[in-house]
Design a protein around this motif. Sequence first.
Motif, mmCIF file in Angstrom:
data_model
loop_
_atom_site.group_PDB
_atom_site.id
_atom_site.type_symbol
_atom_site.label_atom_id
_atom_site.label_comp_id
_atom_site.label_asym_id
_atom_site.label_seq_id
_atom_site.Cartn_x
_atom_site.Cartn_y
_atom_site.Cartn_z
ATOM 1 N N PRO A 79 0.734 -1.171 0.010
ATOM 2 C CA PRO A 79 -0.026 -0.023 -0.009
ATOM 3 C C PRO A 79 0.980 1.302 -0.113
ATOM 4 O O PRO A 79 0.515 2.331 -0.454
ATOM 5 C CB PRO A 79 -0.637 -0.229 1.132
ATOM 6 C CG PRO A 79 -0.149 -0.868 1.875
ATOM 7 C CD PRO A 79 0.682 -1.931 1.260
ATOM 8 N N LEU A 80 1.995 1.200 0.464
ATOM 9 C CA LEU A 80 2.813 2.400 0.674
ATOM 10 C C LEU A 80 4.137 2.199 0.072
ATOM 11 O O LEU A 80 5.192 1.635 0.245
ATOM 12 C CB LEU A 80 3.115 2.698 2.000
ATOM 13 C CG LEU A 80 1.908 3.111 3.047
ATOM 14 C CD1 LEU A 80 2.314 3.267 4.321
ATOM 15 C CD2 LEU A 80 1.279 4.267 2.531
ATOM 16 N N ARG A 82 6.346 4.877 -1.478
ATOM 17 C CA ARG A 82 6.501 6.297 -1.492
ATOM 18 C C ARG A 82 7.490 6.827 -2.373
ATOM 19 O O ARG A 82 8.405 6.375 -3.205
ATOM 20 C CB ARG A 82 7.263 6.816 -0.088
ATOM 21 C CG ARG A 82 6.650 6.329 1.164
ATOM 22 C CD ARG A 82 7.417 6.729 2.390
ATOM 23 N NE ARG A 82 6.461 6.192 3.519
ATOM 24 C CZ ARG A 82 5.662 7.089 4.096
ATOM 25 N NH1 ARG A 82 5.189 8.170 3.504
ATOM 26 N NH2 ARG A 82 4.717 6.876 5.024
ATOM 27 N N GLY A 128 -8.815 5.714 -4.551
ATOM 28 C CA GLY A 128 -7.392 6.380 -4.995
ATOM 29 C C GLY A 128 -6.914 6.005 -6.284
ATOM 30 O O GLY A 128 -6.216 6.831 -7.071
ATOM 31 N N HIS A 133 -3.782 9.254 -3.630
ATOM 32 C CA HIS A 133 -3.473 9.536 -2.183
ATOM 33 C C HIS A 133 -1.926 10.190 -2.478
ATOM 34 O O HIS A 133 -1.263 9.778 -3.536
ATOM 35 C CB HIS A 133 -3.444 8.283 -1.344
ATOM 36 C CG HIS A 133 -4.534 7.276 -1.278
ATOM 37 N ND1 HIS A 133 -4.831 6.473 -1.969
ATOM 38 C CD2 HIS A 133 -5.380 7.542 -0.256
ATOM 39 C CE1 HIS A 133 -5.968 6.132 -1.624
ATOM 40 N NE2 HIS A 133 -6.584 6.651 -0.527
ATOM 41 N N HIS A 135 1.763 9.692 -1.236
ATOM 42 C CA HIS A 135 2.630 8.413 -0.741
ATOM 43 C C HIS A 135 2.201 7.044 -1.134
ATOM 44 O O HIS A 135 2.589 6.203 -0.315
ATOM 45 C CB HIS A 135 2.973 8.547 0.869
ATOM 46 C CG HIS A 135 3.285 9.961 1.158
ATOM 47 N ND1 HIS A 135 4.273 10.690 0.642
ATOM 48 C CD2 HIS A 135 2.702 10.650 2.156
ATOM 49 C CE1 HIS A 135 4.491 11.946 1.151
ATOM 50 N NE2 HIS A 135 3.334 11.845 2.143
ATOM 51 N N MET A 136 1.390 6.845 -2.045
ATOM 52 C CA MET A 136 0.440 5.533 -2.576
ATOM 53 C C MET A 136 0.717 5.217 -3.878
ATOM 54 O O MET A 136 -0.226 4.754 -4.163
ATOM 55 C CB MET A 136 -0.739 5.424 -1.808
ATOM 56 C CG MET A 136 -0.654 5.502 0.049
ATOM 57 S SD MET A 136 -2.306 5.174 0.570
ATOM 58 C CE MET A 136 -2.767 3.427 0.202
ATOM 59 N N TYR A 139 0.202 1.519 -4.967
ATOM 60 C CA TYR A 139 -1.413 1.009 -4.515
ATOM 61 C C TYR A 139 -2.530 1.659 -5.714
ATOM 62 O O TYR A 139 -3.002 0.908 -6.406
ATOM 63 C CB TYR A 139 -1.831 1.303 -3.140
ATOM 64 C CG TYR A 139 -3.200 0.996 -2.998
ATOM 65 C CD1 TYR A 139 -3.244 -0.197 -2.447
ATOM 66 C CD2 TYR A 139 -4.157 1.838 -3.240
ATOM 67 C CE1 TYR A 139 -4.558 -0.784 -2.010
ATOM 68 C CE2 TYR A 139 -5.373 1.527 -2.593
ATOM 69 C CZ TYR A 139 -5.623 0.110 -2.071
ATOM 70 O OH TYR A 139 -6.823 -0.103 -1.864
ATOM 71 N N ASP A 140 -2.277 3.045 -5.736
ATOM 72 C CA ASP A 140 -3.072 3.809 -6.782
ATOM 73 C C ASP A 140 -2.896 3.446 -8.173
ATOM 74 O O ASP A 140 -3.957 3.120 -9.195
ATOM 75 C CB ASP A 140 -3.011 5.317 -6.626
ATOM 76 C CG ASP A 140 -3.527 5.786 -5.251
ATOM 77 O OD1 ASP A 140 -4.233 5.241 -4.553
ATOM 78 O OD2 ASP A 140 -3.002 6.729 -4.834
ATOM 79 N N THR A 177 -6.503 0.095 7.652
ATOM 80 C CA THR A 177 -6.311 1.774 7.238
ATOM 81 C C THR A 177 -6.424 2.436 8.200
ATOM 82 O O THR A 177 -5.962 3.665 8.595
ATOM 83 C CB THR A 177 -6.654 1.607 5.704
ATOM 84 O OG1 THR A 177 -6.157 0.705 5.000
ATOM 85 C CG2 THR A 177 -6.498 3.012 5.125
#
Length: 249
Positions: A79-80, A82, A128, A133, A135-136, A139-140, A177
Motif C-alpha cells: 500500500p505504501l 513512497r 485512489g 493518495h 505516498h501511495m 497502490y493507486d 487503514t
Amino acid sequence: MILRVIVGAAGQLGSAITAASARTGDRTLAVDPLLTEIPPGVDAVRADAGSPAFGDRLKTALAGASRCELILAGGRVPPLVRVPDATSHDLKTALDDVLTTFRALSMFAVSAPSAAIGGSIVLISSVGARHPHRHMIGYDAARAGMESLARSFALEYAPHGITTRVLAVGPIAESATSRADGDLAEALIKLVPLGRYPRLDEVAEAAITVASAALDCANGHTITLDGGLTVQLRPADIERAPAQIGRSG
C-alpha cells in the motif's frame, strides 16, 4: 443456481464478502492461497486466481450454474510505495496485481461462455484510482490499472453475456487503514459528508448487490462507496460561507 466466486477471500474484505455470499444461500467458491477459516457451505480453492488449479476448479463449478458472478476483492500490493523511495522493482510488485487480475478475468471470461451461462465481473478498487493518495503511488497505479481492465472487458465480453463493473471503495470503518489514522481519525472522518466511513459489512453487501443481474446495465462503469468523500470540491470546514460567494442564504 447462482455461482459466486470470491477471489482474494482470505483478506479482511474478501472474508466479509465470502460470508455475505454464503448468507444468500447461493453457491460460493472462495479463492485464495492463504485461506484458513471457511464459512459453512462454502467451497474453497487454496490457490492463486491465475493458477491452473483455479481454472480447472472454475470449469467444474460452472456445471449446473445459471449465472456466475466473479468478485475480485483485491490483491496484496504494497500500500505504501513512497514516491521519493520508489524503485522500478517497487512499481513492478504493485502492478503484478494487475496481471493476476487479468489472468483471473481471462479464465472466467473464457470459461463462462463455453458453459453457456452469463454473469458478471466486479473488481473491488479504491477511490485512489481516480483521486490519488499521497505516498501511495504503487497502490493507486495498480487500482487504476484494474479499472482500465474492467472497461476493456466490459466492451469485449458483454456481447457474450458477461458484464463488468468496478466498486471503488473509500476508507472503511474499523479497517487496518482507518485504525492507522490514529490521532488524525476524527479530523479525517469530518471530511466525509455522511459523517462516517462505510462499515465492512456494508461494503460486503454492496459488492454482492453490484454483482447482481440488477446492475448488469452498469457495464463498464465505476460505482463509488465513500460516503461522498470524493464528490466535493472542498471539505465543509474550509468551504466559503454563502455571504462570501454572493448569497445570503
